[in-house]
Scaffold this active site. Structure first.
Site, mmCIF file in Angstrom:
data_model
loop_
_atom_site.group_PDB
_atom_site.id
_atom_site.type_symbol
_atom_site.label_atom_id
_atom_site.label_comp_id
_atom_site.label_asym_id
_atom_site.label_seq_id
_atom_site.Cartn_x
_atom_site.Cartn_y
_atom_site.Cartn_z
ATOM 1 N N CYS A 91 0.836 -1.210 0.000
ATOM 2 C CA CYS A 91 0.000 0.000 0.000
ATOM 3 C C CYS A 91 0.867 1.255 0.000
ATOM 4 O O CYS A 91 1.399 1.660 1.038
ATOM 5 C CB CYS A 91 -0.911 -0.012 1.229
ATOM 6 S SG CYS A 91 -1.925 1.477 1.364
ATOM 7 N N CYS A 136 -0.370 4.118 2.176
ATOM 8 C CA CYS A 136 -0.116 3.928 3.609
ATOM 9 C C CYS A 136 1.352 4.173 3.942
ATOM 10 O O CYS A 136 1.671 4.795 4.948
ATOM 11 C CB CYS A 136 -0.446 2.500 4.047
ATOM 12 S SG CYS A 136 -1.963 1.833 3.374
ATOM 13 N N ASP A 137 2.243 3.657 3.124
ATOM 14 C CA ASP A 137 3.649 3.557 3.549
ATOM 15 C C ASP A 137 4.635 4.392 2.733
ATOM 16 O O ASP A 137 5.807 4.479 3.100
ATOM 17 C CB ASP A 137 4.086 2.080 3.488
ATOM 18 C CG ASP A 137 3.256 1.221 4.441
ATOM 19 O OD1 ASP A 137 2.845 1.737 5.486
ATOM 20 O OD2 ASP A 137 3.014 0.041 4.122
#
Ligand code: NAP
Length: 329
Positions: A139, A142-143
């Site tokens: 992701c 997200c990261d």
């Protein structure tokens, strides 16, 4: 013959990620006393994430599992009940609907919210899971932020891979897209954007063999199809973008699904069966964010509440039912 335990509820919520737990919070505050059949281990994809920095309300970030625990606590505070079990079979042909669980017998529910989510596909590399959260991710939203000025490899040839790669250029010094064929599957516009980007490069016709690193990712081992030669691409990040699988196996044949197995909905949360609503990644393969899943959970609960208001009261209870077998946190 031992009698099977039967639990009767107005609303059953299947799944305990952001969508399911937000649906539980809203439904509990509407006095629907929802029963969350959360899955084992439950909690969804957030429980596999480390730090979540983009969930509104947490300016300092929060660990994924902790965020899920807070969701659950908040829903329980207003009366949501929890059954830590898997749904193993369903009969949605008539109401009350029947949900068979792994170890807690049968749940009969007048209304159901399905929030079973989806799972990212992984490459099944020897060191992939060990290095998750240490440079391996599925992701970018997200990261990606953790990879400022780092070299990143993205695996996949579809729209997700192009989008993830383009997003990652905001942080990375270099993004290399690896794909197993000579041709990309992605739509022409996304391909064009990726190909035109000065930070993005492509290595096609290769298999990813492994990811290297001790406490953090250091390189990606690939095998070239033509020569069969293996080599390591230095990188600090590996983003796997080879698709997701919705967790809908148990609803196959009971709800209308699209050709990839996602639940088909209309008016956002309504499924092909009246009284069954869907929320989160189990049908939303586009946004796939904790916050968007939570928003859809809220919508599903409000729709369930409206449905139950209009529903015939005689369907509310069956004789001889037992209370939920596992109540509370
Ligand atoms: P996808 O279209 O199924 O593409 C998956 C890619 O991963 C394919 O290139 C596939 O290779 C590769 N792949 C699959 N399994 C692999 C494995 N084991 N090892 C190596 N490579 C593997 O999935 P997606 O990109 O996540 O897209 C899903 C859907 O969402 C699509 O319909 C897409 O159009 C849509 N989407 C749209 C947007 C947008 O419009 N902005 C953004 C994201 C997603 P092959 O090509 O060889 O099969």
């Amino acid at each position: 013959m031992t009698e099977e335990s039967v639990t009767a509820v107005r609303l059953a919520i299947v799944g305990s990620g952001p969508a399911g737990l937000t649906a539980a919070l809203y439904a509990a505050r509407a006095n629907l006393e929802p029963l969350v059949i959360g899955g084992v281990p439950g909690g969804g994809q957030l429980t596999l994430t480390s730090e979540v920095e983009n969930y509104p309300g947490f300016p300092d970030g929060i660990q994924g599992p902790e965020l899920i625990e807070l969701f659950r606590k908040q829903a329980a505070k207003f009366g949501a009940r929890f059954m830590d079990d898997n749904v193993t079979g369903v009969d949605l042909t008539h109401r009350p609907f029947t949900l068979r669980t792994g170890t807690n017998g049968i749940v009969r529910a007048r209304c159901v919210v399905v929030a079973t989510g989806a799972n990212a596909r992984w490459l099944e590399l020897p060191n992939e899971q060990r290095l998750r959260g240490k440079g391996v991710s599925a992701c970018a939203t997200c990261d990606g932020f953790f990879f400022k000025n780092r070299e990143i490899v993205v695996v996949g040839g579809g729209d997700s891979a192009m989008e993830e790669a383009l997003f990652l250029t905001k942080f990375a010094s270099r993004v290399t897209i690896l794909h197993r064929r000579g041709q990309l599957r992605a739509s022409p516009i996304l391909q064009q954007r990726a190909r035109a980007h000065p930070k993005i490069g492509f290595v096609l016709d290769v298999d990813v063999v492994d990811v290297r690193g001790g406490e953090a990712v250091e390189g990606i081992v690939i095998r070239e199809h033509g020569s069969g030669a293996t080599r390591t691409i230095p990188a600090q990040g590996l983003f796997v973008a080879i698709g997701h699988d919705p967790a809908t196996q148990v609803f196959r044949g009971a709800l209308e699904l699209d050709d990839r197995g996602y639940i088909k909905t209309r008016e956002i949360t309504r499924t092909s069966v009246d009284g069954v609503f869907a929320a989160g990644d189990v049908y939303d393969h586009r946004y796939r964010q904790a916050v968007s899943a939570a928003g859809l959970g809220c919508m599903a609960a409000l729709d369930a509440e409206k449905f139950l208001e209009a529903d015939a009261p005689e369907a509310t209870s069956a004789p001889g039912v037992t209370p939920p077998v596992r109540v509370g946190l």
